[in-house]
Every structure is written in structure tokens, then in C-alpha cells.
Design a protein around this motif. Structure first.
Motif, short mmCIF file in Angstrom:
data_model
loop_
_atom_site.label_atom_id
_atom_site.label_comp_id
_atom_site.label_asym_id
_atom_site.label_seq_id
_atom_site.Cartn_x
_atom_site.Cartn_y
_atom_site.Cartn_z
N GLY A 1 1.24 6.56 -4.89
CA GLY A 1 1.65 7.22 -3.67
C GLY A 1 1.61 8.72 -3.94
N ILE A 2 1.48 9.51 -2.90
CA ILE A 2 1.35 10.95 -3.09
C ILE A 2 2.35 11.67 -2.19
N PHE A 3 2.99 12.68 -2.76
CA PHE A 3 3.79 13.58 -1.92
C PHE A 3 3.27 14.99 -2.15
N ILE A 4 3.26 15.77 -1.09
CA ILE A 4 2.72 17.13 -1.16
C ILE A 4 3.86 18.10 -0.83
N ILE A 5 4.05 19.06 -1.71
CA ILE A 5 5.07 20.08 -1.52
C ILE A 5 4.35 21.32 -0.98
N LEU A 6 4.68 21.66 0.25
CA LEU A 6 4.04 22.81 0.89
C LEU A 6 4.88 24.06 0.65
N ASP A 7 4.23 25.11 0.17
CA ASP A 7 4.93 26.39 -0.09
C ASP A 7 5.18 27.11 1.22
N ASP A 8 6.42 27.55 1.42
CA ASP A 8 6.77 28.27 2.65
C ASP A 8 7.24 29.70 2.37
N ASP A 9 6.87 30.21 1.18
CA ASP A 9 7.28 31.58 0.81
C ASP A 9 6.13 32.55 1.02
N PRO A 10 6.47 33.76 1.51
CA PRO A 10 5.40 34.75 1.75
C PRO A 10 4.83 35.31 0.47
N THR B 1 0.83 -1.20 0.00
CA THR B 1 0.00 0.00 0.00
C THR B 1 0.87 1.25 0.00
N PRO B 2 0.82 2.05 -1.09
CA PRO B 2 1.53 3.33 -1.11
C PRO B 2 0.82 4.32 -0.19
N GLY B 3 1.58 5.28 0.33
CA GLY B 3 0.99 6.25 1.24
C GLY B 3 1.18 7.67 0.77
N LEU B 4 1.08 8.60 1.72
CA LEU B 4 1.11 10.02 1.45
C LEU B 4 2.02 10.69 2.48
N TYR B 5 2.79 11.69 2.03
CA TYR B 5 3.64 12.44 2.95
C TYR B 5 3.83 13.85 2.40
N ALA B 6 3.98 14.82 3.30
CA ALA B 6 4.16 16.21 2.89
C ALA B 6 5.46 16.76 3.45
N VAL B 7 6.00 17.78 2.75
CA VAL B 7 7.23 18.43 3.19
C VAL B 7 7.20 19.88 2.74
N PHE B 8 7.78 20.78 3.55
CA PHE B 8 7.96 22.17 3.12
C PHE B 8 9.13 22.21 2.15
N GLU B 9 9.00 22.98 1.06
CA GLU B 9 9.98 22.96 -0.01
C GLU B 9 11.31 23.63 0.34
N GLY B 10 11.33 24.61 1.24
CA GLY B 10 12.56 25.34 1.52
C GLY B 10 12.83 26.38 0.45
N ASP B 11 13.88 27.17 0.67
CA ASP B 11 14.18 28.28 -0.25
C ASP B 11 15.27 27.95 -1.27
N VAL B 12 16.26 27.14 -0.89
CA VAL B 12 17.36 26.78 -1.80
C VAL B 12 17.66 25.30 -1.63
N GLY B 13 18.40 24.77 -2.59
CA GLY B 13 18.79 23.36 -2.50
C GLY B 13 17.58 22.45 -2.64
N SER B 14 17.63 21.34 -1.94
CA SER B 14 16.52 20.41 -2.02
C SER B 14 16.30 19.75 -0.66
N VAL B 15 15.12 19.25 -0.47
CA VAL B 15 14.77 18.46 0.71
C VAL B 15 14.21 17.14 0.19
N THR B 16 14.25 16.14 1.04
CA THR B 16 13.75 14.83 0.65
C THR B 16 12.39 14.58 1.29
N VAL B 17 11.45 14.20 0.47
CA VAL B 17 10.16 13.75 0.99
C VAL B 17 10.18 12.23 0.91
N GLU B 18 9.84 11.58 2.00
CA GLU B 18 9.87 10.11 2.08
C GLU B 18 8.44 9.59 1.96
N VAL B 19 8.07 9.13 0.77
CA VAL B 19 6.72 8.59 0.54
C VAL B 19 6.66 7.19 1.15
#
Length: 177
Positions: free
Chosen positions: A168-177, A57-75
Motif C-alpha cells: 500500500g502507498i501513502f503520499i505525504i504532500l508538502d504544504d510549506d512555502p 488489495t492495498p491502495g493509495l492515499y495522500a495527505v498534507f503533512e501540516g506544520d505541527v503535531g501529526s495527521v492521520t493518513v488512512e491507507v
């Protein structure tokens, strides 16, 4: 055997488990006392596994994108119950039609593919997706930008939960004003 008996039973206690495993067998050897003949001194006992194949069963996970570079979302990816043998399933990120709520491969995240392997006894794994940071104030959406991971080709000893089309779903949350 008691005097006059011609049939005797040997009780063997079997332990139940919830692990999907191949059918098994074992032998019982009966020692023959002096003066007796046993027609079949070695008996093979076959055990048929009664657990269904595990469901992936694939799942869902969300992560804030950050301003530079990259972050890892673990689905997350889970098995319904352990298996005595390795279980595999292929995965790849999926680009969907352009839409402000859909993440774009190569722009919002790194396009990727691979295989998830559950070793014997494991029931939880993750698929790592690299999400790119940015300084863009993207259109407000309640759930951020959605990315999709397609799961296919489960190993023969497993089945894929198609509840959300095997995605599976990953959600990229915007953290910019």
C-alpha cells in the motif's frame, strides 16, 4: 407419486450469492404416508461454495503533512467480494533507501504495524499511519514523499493481490512555502 411411478423429484430453489463461505449442507425429511415405505426418508444435500477466496488489495492515499503535531493518513485496503468468515492480513510500514521522494520512518511518519480484520460482509478497511507535521520546505517532488505499507500473511480464506508487490502507498504532500 403418480400411479405406477417409482421415482419422484423434489425441486429446491437455491439462491446464488457472491459471498465466499464454507461448504454447507441441509437435510430433507420425507414424511411417509400410511401404508408406504420409503427406503431413505432423510436425505442430506451438500452445497459446495463456488466463489473463489476474496482478494485483498492495498491502495493509495495522500495527505498534507501540516506544520505541527501529526495527521492521520488512512491507507485503503479492499476485498474483492465479501466473505462469510473474518479475513485478516498483517501490515507494517517499510523504510526504503534514502531518497528525497521516499518518506523516512520515525522522521516523516510513525513506524507502525498491525493486522487488518475484515468482519463477515465487510469489503473496505483502512490502515492508519501518523504523519508528522513540519515547517521544512522539502525538495519539490511532483507526488510528495512516498511511504510504503507492506501486507503479508493473508488468512487462509483469502489471497493477497501482488500487483504492486503487496504494498500500500501513502503520499505525504508538502504544504510549506
Amino acid at each position: 407419486f403418480q400411479p405406477g411411478e417409482t421415482i419422484a423429484t423434489i425441486d429446491i430453489t437455491l439462491l446464488d450469492d457472491n459471498i465466499d463461505e464454507p461448504d454447507e449442507s441441509f437435510t430433507v425429511t420425507i414424511d411417509t404416508p400410511d401404508g408406504l415405505t420409503i427406503a431413505t426418508p432423510v436425505v442430506t444435500v451438500d452445497l459446495t461454495d463456488d466463489e473463489p477466496p476474496p482478494t485483498i488489495t492495498p491502495g493509495l492515499y495522500a495527505v498534507f503533512e501540516g506544520d505541527v503535531g501529526s495527521v492521520t493518513v488512512e491507507v485503503p485496503v479492499t476485498l474483492s467480494h465479501p466473505s462469510a468468515t473474518a479475513v485478516t492480513v498483517d501490515w507494517n510500514t517499510v523504510d526504503a533507501p534514502a531518497n528525497p521522494t521516499i518518506a523516512i520512518g520515525g522522521v516523516d511518519y510513525e513506524i507502525a504495524a498491525g493486522t487488518v480484520t475484515f468482519l463477515p460482509g465487510e469489503t473496505e478497511r483502512t490502515v492508519p499511519i501518523q504523519v508528522f507535521g513540519d515547517l521544512l520546505d522539502e525538495p519539490p517532488t511532483f507526488y510528495g514523499e512516498w511511504g510504503l505499507v507492506s501486507f503479508t500473511n493473508p488468512s487462509p480464506n483469502a489471497v493477497l493481490n501482488l500487483g504492486f508487490y503487496g504494498l500500500g502507498i501513502f503520499i505525504i504532500l508538502d504544504d510549506d512555502p
